[in-house]
Design a protein around this motif. Structure first.
Motif, mmCIF file in Angstrom:
data_model
loop_
_atom_site.group_PDB
_atom_site.id
_atom_site.type_symbol
_atom_site.label_atom_id
_atom_site.label_comp_id
_atom_site.label_asym_id
_atom_site.label_seq_id
_atom_site.Cartn_x
_atom_site.Cartn_y
_atom_site.Cartn_z
ATOM 1 N N LEU A 1 0.817 -1.207 0.000
ATOM 2 C CA LEU A 1 0.000 0.000 0.000
ATOM 3 C C LEU A 1 0.856 1.265 0.000
ATOM 4 O O LEU A 1 0.488 2.264 -0.636
ATOM 5 C CB LEU A 1 -0.934 0.000 1.214
ATOM 6 C CG LEU A 1 -1.900 1.184 1.337
ATOM 7 C CD1 LEU A 1 -2.835 1.246 0.137
ATOM 8 C CD2 LEU A 1 -2.695 1.089 2.638
ATOM 9 N N THR A 2 1.998 1.222 0.669
ATOM 10 C CA THR A 2 2.865 2.403 0.726
ATOM 11 C C THR A 2 3.369 2.763 -0.667
ATOM 12 O O THR A 2 3.346 3.937 -1.063
ATOM 13 C CB THR A 2 4.057 2.143 1.661
ATOM 14 O OG1 THR A 2 3.574 1.772 2.953
ATOM 15 C CG2 THR A 2 4.919 3.393 1.797
ATOM 16 N N LYS B 1 1.982 1.854 -3.506
ATOM 17 C CA LYS B 1 0.798 2.240 -4.283
ATOM 18 C C LYS B 1 0.474 3.710 -4.065
ATOM 19 O O LYS B 1 0.226 4.455 -5.035
ATOM 20 C CB LYS B 1 -0.391 1.369 -3.894
ATOM 21 C CG LYS B 1 -1.717 1.803 -4.523
ATOM 22 C CD LYS B 1 -2.851 0.929 -4.024
ATOM 23 C CE LYS B 1 -4.198 1.452 -4.504
ATOM 24 N NZ LYS B 1 -4.551 2.750 -3.877
ATOM 25 N N GLU B 2 0.492 4.163 -2.832
ATOM 26 C CA GLU B 2 0.169 5.554 -2.536
ATOM 27 C C GLU B 2 1.226 6.502 -3.086
ATOM 28 O O GLU B 2 0.905 7.590 -3.587
ATOM 29 C CB GLU B 2 -0.002 5.731 -1.032
ATOM 30 C CG GLU B 2 -1.260 5.028 -0.489
ATOM 31 C CD GLU B 2 -1.389 5.133 1.021
ATOM 32 O OE1 GLU B 2 -0.392 5.524 1.667
ATOM 33 O OE2 GLU B 2 -2.472 4.820 1.545
ATOM 34 N N GLU B 3 2.508 6.109 -3.015
ATOM 35 C CA GLU B 3 3.577 6.952 -3.555
ATOM 36 C C GLU B 3 3.419 7.126 -5.062
ATOM 37 O O GLU B 3 3.554 8.233 -5.601
ATOM 38 C CB GLU B 3 4.946 6.344 -3.230
ATOM 39 C CG GLU B 3 5.336 6.415 -1.773
ATOM 40 C CD GLU B 3 6.716 7.043 -1.576
ATOM 41 O OE1 GLU B 3 7.328 7.480 -2.565
ATOM 42 O OE2 GLU B 3 7.154 7.102 -0.416
ATOM 43 N N ALA C 1 0.664 6.641 -6.852
ATOM 44 C CA ALA C 1 -0.580 7.354 -7.142
ATOM 45 C C ALA C 1 -0.359 8.861 -7.032
ATOM 46 O O ALA C 1 -0.847 9.639 -7.869
ATOM 47 C CB ALA C 1 -1.680 6.893 -6.194
ATOM 48 N N THR C 2 0.357 9.263 -6.008
ATOM 49 C CA THR C 2 0.678 10.682 -5.834
ATOM 50 C C THR C 2 1.499 11.198 -7.016
ATOM 51 O O THR C 2 1.247 12.297 -7.537
ATOM 52 C CB THR C 2 1.445 10.908 -4.521
ATOM 53 O OG1 THR C 2 0.623 10.494 -3.421
ATOM 54 C CG2 THR C 2 1.829 12.361 -4.349
ATOM 55 N N THR D 1 -0.541 11.398 -10.348
ATOM 56 C CA THR D 1 -1.577 12.426 -10.233
ATOM 57 C C THR D 1 -0.951 13.816 -10.317
ATOM 58 O O THR D 1 -1.443 14.698 -11.036
ATOM 59 C CB THR D 1 -2.351 12.276 -8.917
ATOM 60 O OG1 THR D 1 -2.968 10.981 -8.875
ATOM 61 C CG2 THR D 1 -3.426 13.344 -8.786
ATOM 62 N N LEU E 1 -4.776 2.826 -9.923
ATOM 63 C CA LEU E 1 -3.778 3.646 -9.246
ATOM 64 C C LEU E 1 -4.138 5.124 -9.327
ATOM 65 O O LEU E 1 -4.093 5.844 -8.323
ATOM 66 C CB LEU E 1 -2.411 3.401 -9.898
ATOM 67 C CG LEU E 1 -1.164 3.832 -9.128
ATOM 68 C CD1 LEU E 1 -1.015 3.001 -7.859
ATOM 69 C CD2 LEU E 1 0.069 3.666 -10.012
ATOM 70 N N ARG E 2 -4.519 5.575 -10.521
ATOM 71 C CA ARG E 2 -4.755 7.010 -10.737
ATOM 72 C C ARG E 2 -6.098 7.466 -10.172
ATOM 73 O O ARG E 2 -6.207 8.579 -9.625
ATOM 74 C CB ARG E 2 -4.688 7.299 -12.255
ATOM 75 C CG ARG E 2 -5.074 8.720 -12.672
ATOM 76 C CD ARG E 2 -4.092 9.741 -12.161
ATOM 77 N NE ARG E 2 -4.478 11.082 -12.577
ATOM 78 C CZ ARG E 2 -5.339 11.856 -11.918
ATOM 79 N NH1 ARG E 2 -5.910 11.393 -10.802
ATOM 80 N NH2 ARG E 2 -5.619 13.068 -12.342
ATOM 81 N N ASP F 1 -8.396 5.232 -8.387
ATOM 82 C CA ASP F 1 -8.903 4.321 -7.356
ATOM 83 C C ASP F 1 -10.143 3.567 -7.824
ATOM 84 O O ASP F 1 -11.045 3.276 -7.036
ATOM 85 C CB ASP F 1 -9.216 5.084 -6.061
ATOM 86 C CG ASP F 1 -9.161 4.174 -4.832
ATOM 87 O OD1 ASP F 1 -8.409 3.172 -4.879
ATOM 88 O OD2 ASP F 1 -9.843 4.460 -3.839
ATOM 89 N N ILE G 1 3.412 -4.214 -5.430
ATOM 90 C CA ILE G 1 2.233 -3.653 -4.766
ATOM 91 C C ILE G 1 1.269 -4.741 -4.312
ATOM 92 O O ILE G 1 0.818 -4.745 -3.156
ATOM 93 C CB ILE G 1 1.494 -2.679 -5.714
ATOM 94 C CG1 ILE G 1 2.361 -1.458 -5.995
ATOM 95 C CG2 ILE G 1 0.153 -2.239 -5.101
ATOM 96 C CD1 ILE G 1 1.752 -0.493 -7.008
#
Length: 327
Positions: free
Chosen positions: A35-36, A38-40, A42-43, A46, A184-185, A187, A239
């Motif tokens: 998840l970490t 994935k969030e990096e 995604a940020t 975006t 990812l982009r 959700d 991921i």
């Protein structure tokens, strides 16, 4: 020692390399997983999505992103598998570039993640007009696919016994990596269009193609952001786990990097429809093979001793090529 060296030749106005792909992620911590990570990512995708297209603009964008690298008067059609030798237009893999619309025999814009299945349904802005998400498709094939969820299968694309849609052996990896990008982009959940394990499986079974790489590069120029799963399918493994996908950022060892620095390709890019290849003098019994971006062998020469350690390819059509040198 036998060496196989693959090099990219560029005659078009863009250039890319594995190293440049990696540089996009310099500010992403690729040492984390799950998840970490994935969030990096995604940020990242975006924040770098700087240009938002309108749905109508996708018509013209697709004529660039999905241009047939072997014929600049055509686009490639997702789900297609036949090159127009029969009378059935719905299975064609290519279509005249300006023959777009919604009628029989035309190509239109396929939302790989069906709009009606989005949560909420995808509008014509945002995810509904993201170039990473849309591909040219035969209009009738697009209609037959409708909003069917993706399901497993084999061979060519089509409706399966369970009512689901199989994208075809040639396209299933493309689909998986586009769906992962949408998740990812934006959700968007996997289960609305298939399931995660299926997409992870396709990501492994159908490796990234040169056409996908070209497309990702062009969209990055247009929109500003990239599809990380095309740059490196192994990111999906980091991921979500599962069997290991191809790691495109560790395919060249130190020796191969050194050899590549010794091999010269010029002029690159070329506007003379010819290219010269110069190799180290210690290379003997060389086989040089030139492929199109779609993997079609264009030329192969077996040479015991290259005069002055150089070889010339000519005449060549404009396009993007892959060169293999075996010694």
């Amino acid at each position: 020692m036998k060496k196989n060296i693959f090099l990219f030749l560029f005659f078009l106005s863009f250039f890319f390399s594995i190293r440049s792909q990696e540089s996009y992620y310099n500010d992403v911590n690729l040492n984390v997983t799950g998840l970490t990570l994935k969030e990096e990512l995604a940020t990242k995708i975006t924040a770098t999505h700087s240009q938002f297209l309108f749905y109508e603009q996708i018509w013209e964008a697709s004529k660039i992103t999905d241009l047939n690298p072997e014929n600049n008067q055509e686009v490639l059609l997702i789900y297609g598998y036949e090159n127009g030798v029969d009378t059935d237009l719905t299975d064609d893999k290519r279509r005249e570039i300006n023959n777009n619309g919604g009628s029989s025999g035309q190509w239109n814009r396929e939302h790989v993640y069906s709009q009606s299945l989005g949560t909420p349904p995808l509008s014509d802005i945002g995810p509904g007009s993201d170039a990473h998400h849309l591909r040219p498709a035969d209009a009738q094939t697009n209609s037959a696919r409708n909003n069917r969820k993706f399901t497993n299968g084999s061979g060519n694309s089509g409706i399966q016994n369970n009512g689901g849609w199989y994208p075809g052996d040639e396209w299933k990896g493309d689909v998986a990596r586009m769906i992962m990008y949408l998740m990812l982009r934006y959700d968007e959940p996997f289960n609305d269009v298939g399931n995660l394990n299926l997409f992870l499986k396709w990501n492994i079974e159908d490796p990234v193609s040169l056409f996908e790489i070209q497309r990702n590069e062009i969209i990055a120029e247009v929109q500003g952001n990239r599809n990380p799963f095309i740059d490196n399918p192994y990111i999906a493994t980091l991921i979500w786990g599962g069997n290991e996908a191809e790691n495109r950022w560790s395919t060249l060892d130190t020796d191969n990097y050194s050899l590549i620095n010794e091999i010269k390709i010029y002029p690159n890019p070329s506007n003379t429809h010819s290219i010269n290849v110069k190799v180290p003098s210690r290379f003997k019994n060389i086989t040089i093979t030139l492929f199109s971006i779609l993997g079609k062998k264009i030329h192969e020469s077996k040479i015991k001793n290259i005069q002055q350690n150089s070889y010339q390819f000519k005449p060549l059509k404009s396009g993007l090529y892959l060169l293999k040198i075996k010694s």
